[in-house]
Scaffold this motif. Structure first.
Motif, PDB file in Angstrom:
ATOM      1  N   GLU A 200       0.843  -1.192   0.000  1.00 12.25           N
ATOM      2  CA  GLU A 200       0.000   0.000   0.000  1.00 12.25           C
ATOM      3  C   GLU A 200       0.883   1.249   0.000  1.00 12.25           C
ATOM      4  O   GLU A 200       1.791   1.382   0.809  1.00 12.25           O
ATOM      5  N   GLY A 201       0.617   2.145  -0.937  1.00 12.91           N
ATOM      6  CA  GLY A 201       1.378   3.389  -1.022  1.00 12.91           C
ATOM      7  C   GLY A 201       2.677   3.293  -1.798  1.00 12.91           C
ATOM      8  O   GLY A 201       3.414   4.286  -1.917  1.00 12.91           O
ATOM      9  N   ALA A 202       2.973   2.115  -2.350  1.00 11.33           N
ATOM     10  CA  ALA A 202       4.226   1.943  -3.089  1.00 11.33           C
ATOM     11  C   ALA A 202       4.141   2.587  -4.468  1.00 11.33           C
ATOM     12  O   ALA A 202       3.072   2.645  -5.087  1.00 11.33           O
ATOM     13  N   VAL A 203       5.283   3.054  -4.948  1.00  9.03           N
ATOM     14  CA  VAL A 203       5.390   3.637  -6.290  1.00  9.03           C
ATOM     15  C   VAL A 203       5.870   2.551  -7.245  1.00  9.03           C
ATOM     16  O   VAL A 203       6.906   1.934  -7.017  1.00  9.03           O
ATOM     17  N   THR A 204       5.112   2.295  -8.311  1.00 12.06           N
ATOM     18  CA  THR A 204       5.495   1.269  -9.279  1.00 12.06           C
ATOM     19  C   THR A 204       6.508   1.819 -10.279  1.00 12.06           C
ATOM     20  O   THR A 204       6.309   2.900 -10.846  1.00 12.06           O
ATOM     21  N   ILE A 205       7.586   1.071 -10.479  1.00 10.36           N
ATOM     22  CA  ILE A 205       8.592   1.418 -11.484  1.00 10.36           C
ATOM     23  C   ILE A 205       8.669   0.247 -12.470  1.00 10.36           C
ATOM     24  O   ILE A 205       9.157  -0.823 -12.134  1.00 10.36           O
ATOM     25  N   ASP A 206       8.150   0.454 -13.689  1.00  4.92           N
ATOM     26  CA  ASP A 206       8.254  -0.564 -14.739  1.00  4.92           C
ATOM     27  C   ASP A 206       9.460  -0.190 -15.597  1.00  4.92           C
ATOM     28  O   ASP A 206       9.423   0.785 -16.352  1.00  4.92           O
ATOM     29  N   ASN A 207      10.534  -0.959 -15.453  1.00  7.90           N
ATOM     30  CA  ASN A 207      11.768  -0.614 -16.166  1.00  7.90           C
ATOM     31  C   ASN A 207      12.007  -1.480 -17.398  1.00  7.90           C
ATOM     32  O   ASN A 207      13.145  -1.653 -17.839  1.00  7.90           O
ATOM     33  N   SER A 208      10.920  -2.018 -17.973  1.00 12.23           N
ATOM     34  CA  SER A 208      11.042  -2.844 -19.178  1.00 12.23           C
ATOM     35  C   SER A 208      11.820  -2.117 -20.264  1.00 12.23           C
ATOM     36  O   SER A 208      12.652  -2.703 -20.957  1.00 12.23           O
ATOM     37  N   ASP A 209      11.534  -0.833 -20.419  1.00 10.02           N
ATOM     38  CA  ASP A 209      12.178  -0.044 -21.474  1.00 10.02           C
ATOM     39  C   ASP A 209      12.880   1.187 -20.896  1.00 10.02           C
ATOM     40  O   ASP A 209      12.976   2.228 -21.552  1.00 10.02           O
TER      41      ASP A 209
END
Length: 230
Positions: A200-209
């Protein structure tokens, strides 16, 4: 300046350890690689014959937990703390694909998680710490000031892991690495005790690209804003 706890969770081979080390260095914080702790326990289980491709003697491992002593020792040559198992440097051994094949099963054992979580929470009592793993923001430090959840496509993660292992001289196939990534995703996300999920409250970092520099700058900026607001 006030210190905070930075919890980084996410799927395997998303670069959690890399970014955690960079953050810790930039902020002069302590870095703790919880994945290395579970890998060390897995290596111990493998050496004792408790686990292989055919069986897993969970009760034998649980009974031996008091014999497992884990510690981190900083190595100036490599610039980070290495994992020691009962006084032996096992940093290289715990990074093999064979250990990767079994670590999610070992990490799913409630007694193993209980023992290691206690140690991890003790490490963060004074704050000023960056810790990465699967349940840091959900279980170990649910009140961490900054929580990050890292993800990327299985294929992108498998390519990164494959290149890393090849660079180390390991004889592996991409298909085996991809299968390992997918299997670990399933086990980590479906285990009964502390499954992998976004806190809860986490920031998502999608580093696929996303490049390493862009990723680091973005997360460092998040950390600095959180510290300023603390």
């Amino acid at each position: 300046m006030k210190k905070i706890i930075i919890a980084i969770d996410g799927f395997s081979s998303t670069g959690k350890s890399t970014i955690a080390k960079q953050l810790a260095t930039a902020l002069a914080y302590i870095y703790v690689d919880t994945g290395a702790m579970y890998r060390a326990v897995t290596l111990y289980a493998m050496r004792k014959g408790f686990i292989d491709e055919h069986h897993f003697e969970v009760n034998d491992l649980v009974a031996a937990l008091d014999e497992i002593h884990l510690s981190f020792t900083y190595n100036e040559k490599v610039g980070f703390a290495e994992m020691y198992l009962n006084g032996e440097n096992v940093e290289k051994e715990i990074r093999t694909l064979q250990v990767s094949d079994y670590v999610s099963k070992v990490a799913a054992v409630p007694e193993v998680r209980y023992q290691l979580v206690k140690q991890q929470q003790q490490m963060g009592k004074e704050k000023g710490i960056v810790m990465d793993g699967r349940d840091i923001g959900t279980v170990v430090f649910p009140n961490a000031e900054l929580k990050i959840f890292m993800t990327a496509s299985p294929e992108k993660r498998a390519i990164r892991r494959y290149k890393e292992l090849i660079d180390k001289g390991d004889d592996v196939k991409y298909e085996d690495v991809l299968r390992n990534v997918q299997n670990r995703d399933y086990i980590d996300s479906h285990r009964e005790d502390s499954p992998l999920r976004k806190a809860e409250g986490a920031v998502t970092i999608d580093n696929s690209d996303m490049g390493l520099k862009e990723q680091f700058e973005r997360i460092l900026s998040l950390a600095q804003r959180t510290i300023d607001a603390a």
